[in-house]
Design a protein around this motif. Sequence first.
Motif, PDB file in Angstrom:
ATOM      1  N   ASP A  93       0.768  -1.128   0.267  1.00 37.01           N
ATOM      2  CA  ASP A  93       0.015  -0.136  -0.072  1.00 37.01           C
ATOM      3  C   ASP A  93       0.679   1.019   0.011  1.00 37.01           C
ATOM      4  O   ASP A  93       1.317   1.615   1.180  1.00 37.01           O
ATOM      5  CB  ASP A  93      -0.938  -0.144   1.144  1.00 37.01           C
ATOM      6  N   VAL A  94       1.149   1.656  -1.349  1.00 38.55           N
ATOM      7  CA  VAL A  94       2.129   2.754  -1.335  1.00 38.55           C
ATOM      8  C   VAL A  94       1.193   4.192  -1.455  1.00 38.55           C
ATOM      9  O   VAL A  94       0.528   4.276  -2.338  1.00 38.55           O
ATOM     10  CB  VAL A  94       3.053   2.933  -2.408  1.00 38.55           C
ATOM     11  N   VAL A  95       1.177   5.129  -0.481  1.00 37.38           N
ATOM     12  CA  VAL A  95       0.822   6.371  -0.616  1.00 37.38           C
ATOM     13  C   VAL A  95       1.892   7.197  -0.812  1.00 37.38           C
ATOM     14  O   VAL A  95       2.641   7.306   0.210  1.00 37.38           O
ATOM     15  CB  VAL A  95      -0.203   6.766   0.546  1.00 37.38           C
ATOM     16  N   PRO A  96       2.319   7.703  -2.006  1.00 34.81           N
ATOM     17  CA  PRO A  96       3.564   8.230  -2.383  1.00 34.81           C
ATOM     18  C   PRO A  96       3.901   9.595  -1.404  1.00 34.81           C
ATOM     19  O   PRO A  96       2.710  10.430  -0.994  1.00 34.81           O
ATOM     20  CB  PRO A  96       3.530   8.558  -3.869  1.00 34.81           C
ATOM     21  N   CYS A  97       5.026   9.801  -1.212  1.00 29.29           N
ATOM     22  CA  CYS A  97       5.361  11.199  -0.351  1.00 29.29           C
ATOM     23  C   CYS A  97       6.012  11.823  -1.572  1.00 29.29           C
ATOM     24  O   CYS A  97       6.578  11.362  -2.558  1.00 29.29           O
ATOM     25  CB  CYS A  97       6.335  10.873   0.817  1.00 29.29           C
ATOM     26  N   SER A  98       6.502  13.045  -0.965  1.00 22.13           N
ATOM     27  CA  SER A  98       7.117  13.960  -1.970  1.00 22.13           C
ATOM     28  C   SER A  98       8.693  13.652  -2.180  1.00 22.13           C
ATOM     29  O   SER A  98       9.141  12.828  -1.291  1.00 22.13           O
ATOM     30  CB  SER A  98       7.032  15.301  -1.563  1.00 22.13           C
ATOM     31  N   THR A  99       9.169  13.972  -3.201  1.00 17.74           N
ATOM     32  CA  THR A  99      10.801  13.586  -3.225  1.00 17.74           C
ATOM     33  C   THR A  99      11.598  14.269  -2.320  1.00 17.74           C
ATOM     34  O   THR A  99      12.533  13.654  -1.835  1.00 17.74           O
ATOM     35  CB  THR A  99      11.206  14.086  -4.790  1.00 17.74           C
ATOM     36  N   GLU A 100      11.164  15.379  -1.720  1.00 10.70           N
ATOM     37  CA  GLU A 100      11.994  16.065  -0.631  1.00 10.70           C
ATOM     38  C   GLU A 100      12.074  15.066   0.489  1.00 10.70           C
ATOM     39  O   GLU A 100      13.059  14.692   1.214  1.00 10.70           O
ATOM     40  CB  GLU A 100      11.313  17.246  -0.137  1.00 10.70           C
ATOM     41  N   ILE A 101      10.644  14.658   1.025  1.00 17.93           N
ATOM     42  CA  ILE A 101      10.486  13.562   2.019  1.00 17.93           C
ATOM     43  C   ILE A 101      11.300  12.156   1.802  1.00 17.93           C
ATOM     44  O   ILE A 101      12.063  11.831   2.560  1.00 17.93           O
ATOM     45  CB  ILE A 101       9.109  13.300   2.281  1.00 17.93           C
TER      46      ILE A 101
END
Length: 166
Positions: A93-101
């Motif tokens: 279950d991937v709820v994507p995070c920002s590239t910075e995070i």
Amino acid sequence: MTWLIGIAVIAFMLAPIMWILPSRRQSQQAAVRESARSLGLSVKVVAMPKTRRERIRREDDVYGVCYTRGVHNKRSLPAWKYWLIDIPEGEGDVVPCSTEIEALITEFRGLLPADATMLEFSPVGLHVYWRERQADEKVVAEIAQCLNAIIDKGGLEVASRAESTE
């Protein structure tokens, strides 16, 4: 012979008391969890996150702990989940995070224990799920340092605009 009977009776009376006392491992876990609470983390025993395949197969729950560093936001930020273990493509279950995070997680991943499985951000806070296999106060301090760094550098704890202008 009466002495032997007397000792046996006393031993049978003391046996239930010995069952009540925590084991060395339980005492160690309690100390580690108390250390986490003193560092501002909340601790819960939870079922570990499952991949999609594990849920479809209805595999038994595996229990671990979730350490949470709470955040206090006036406005909601998007939730995300980041698997720390290798899982097959499309299984989690991937709820994507920002590239910075994601870059911050990669930078501070070394502070998390090897048996940590997932980082999750929700309106409540930043959670790390792990099994507490090599748990001691040093590992808990590193977890707290990692969670605080991701929250601070990632801007996950923000005040409302009215508070920031005052």
